[in-house]
Structures are given as C-alpha cells and as structure tokens.
Write a protein that holds these residues in place. Sequence first.
Motif: not given
Length: 289
Positions: A178-182, A233-235
């Motif tokens: 699971a990734g969270e990216l700015e 911003a991405t999940r």
Amino acid sequence: MSSIQHLLKPHERDLGGFSVKRLLPSLPKQAVGPFIFFDHMGPAVQGPGEGMDVRPHPHIGLATVTYLYEGEMLHRDSLGSVQRIRPGDVNWMTAGHGVVHSERTPDEVRAHGQTLHGIQTWFALPTADEEAEPAFYHHPAHTLPLLESPGLSLRVVLGRAYGKESPVKTYGDTLYVAGELEAGAQFEVPADHAERGVYIASGAVDIDGETVAAGYLAVLKPGVTAKVSANEATRLLVLGGDPLDGPRYVWWNFVASSKERIEAAKQRWAEGRFPPVPGETEFIPLPTR
C-alpha cells in the motif's frame, strides 16, 4: 516503450445499497498473481444510524484480505473470531474447505456515522491447499513493515518487497504493498515477481510516462521494472505474485479448481451444513442463479 500490458477499467457493482468498483475478475485478466477478486469500497459516507451489514455468507478455496483507508469494520466468523479492523491493519481469513463470516459496522461507530473506504481482495489458494483448515489472522498496522522517504510511504501488507517481508502468512510468492505519494514522488516496481499490477485508489500517476487515473488497474509486463511517478497526492496498491497454478471457477463466494467443488459447496450451504457464526442469526441465502 510502455511497461503496461493491460489497463483494466472498474465496473460498478451494487452490494445491496453499497457501491463498489470491481476490477477482478475481468477480461482479459481473471487474476493478477494469486489475486482473483478485487473490490474497491467507497469512499462511502454513512450518516448517524447508517452502516454496513454484510450478513453471514460462506467461502471455499480462497483467502479474504481486507485493508482499510478510512472507517472501521467488525469481522465475525465461524471460527469464533471477533475482530475490529481499522485503517492500515490487515485481516486475512483462509477459507480452505469452508468458512462463514459477516462484516458489519460496529454499533458505536454506526451511532455517530463514518466514512468507509478500503479494498477487499480474494487470494486464490493453490490447488494443494484448497481443502486447508480455515484460519483467521489480524495484523495491526504497526506490525507491517513501512518504508518511508520524503513524499513517499510504502507499507508491505503481504509477501515481500523492497527488502522487507510482511508477518502475514500467505501461500507462495506474494506482493501487496500500500503506497501513499505526494505530488512528484517516485518509486520503482521491480521485476522480481512473476505478475504485478498497480491500482490507483485515488489521485493519478504516470507509469513510465503513461498516465493512469484513479480507479484503474495497470497490469505490468513481465520482467520489466516500472517507474511510477505521482501527478498529484495519490493512494495506490502494488499487488501480484505467483500466477495461478491452473484454471479456477468462481461462482458467488466460492473459488475452486473444479466445478464439482463448487456444486458441493452450493449444496452444503443450501442444506445448512456450513458452520454457523456465533452470535449471528441472519444469513445470505444461496442465489437462485
């Protein structure tokens, strides 16, 4: 050259007043690695007194994987498990030869309302383990490996990735991150798993220069390292692993390598021969078609 082999679009499904985006099974891909079913729930705003009530229902031949971004759910099953799941945790339930479970909104959460948002996947068990003993495991978020750098966090939910390994017991080579990216953050999806997909839960990314929007699952070409760059911003989820070791039949909540196993499970549920869920009196009847 594109590293994307297939770009799977979501299909909306109504699960009794609760809408989900379904990515798997799909054409042209029934599964990505061992993941044969993929539902994106929400985000769904539930007001005071509202909630989710998935009544007891059976599974065979698979393991369910629940991962939440927002909200809470209460899991009960025929093994006697009663477990609340919160964002970042993972619930893994091995159905094996047969298990029954329910998923509901906890009473105190229902009283105040919530936003529910998460991913539900099914992991098709290898043919040698289709009749495994049912089991349930809960792993809180803090027990799952987390890799962080400026603008980027990657949580290894299942399997192995980036030199880390999840404590969740799976079957065979597994990838689930699971990734969270700015905006502007980047990472690579290495080629060391046989099958890989990147699902954009929110936001948008470029994969080797090709834009992938929210709600789409990009199935990557085998043997090619892919570079993922966040446009905002991405999940997202990176998932895959060993391919299925043979064809699978999927009917309702059952997965099996033979139609005979499916038919036997249908008859067992219709005749009430699956184990009950303690504390539950309702159930979902066998579909008529």
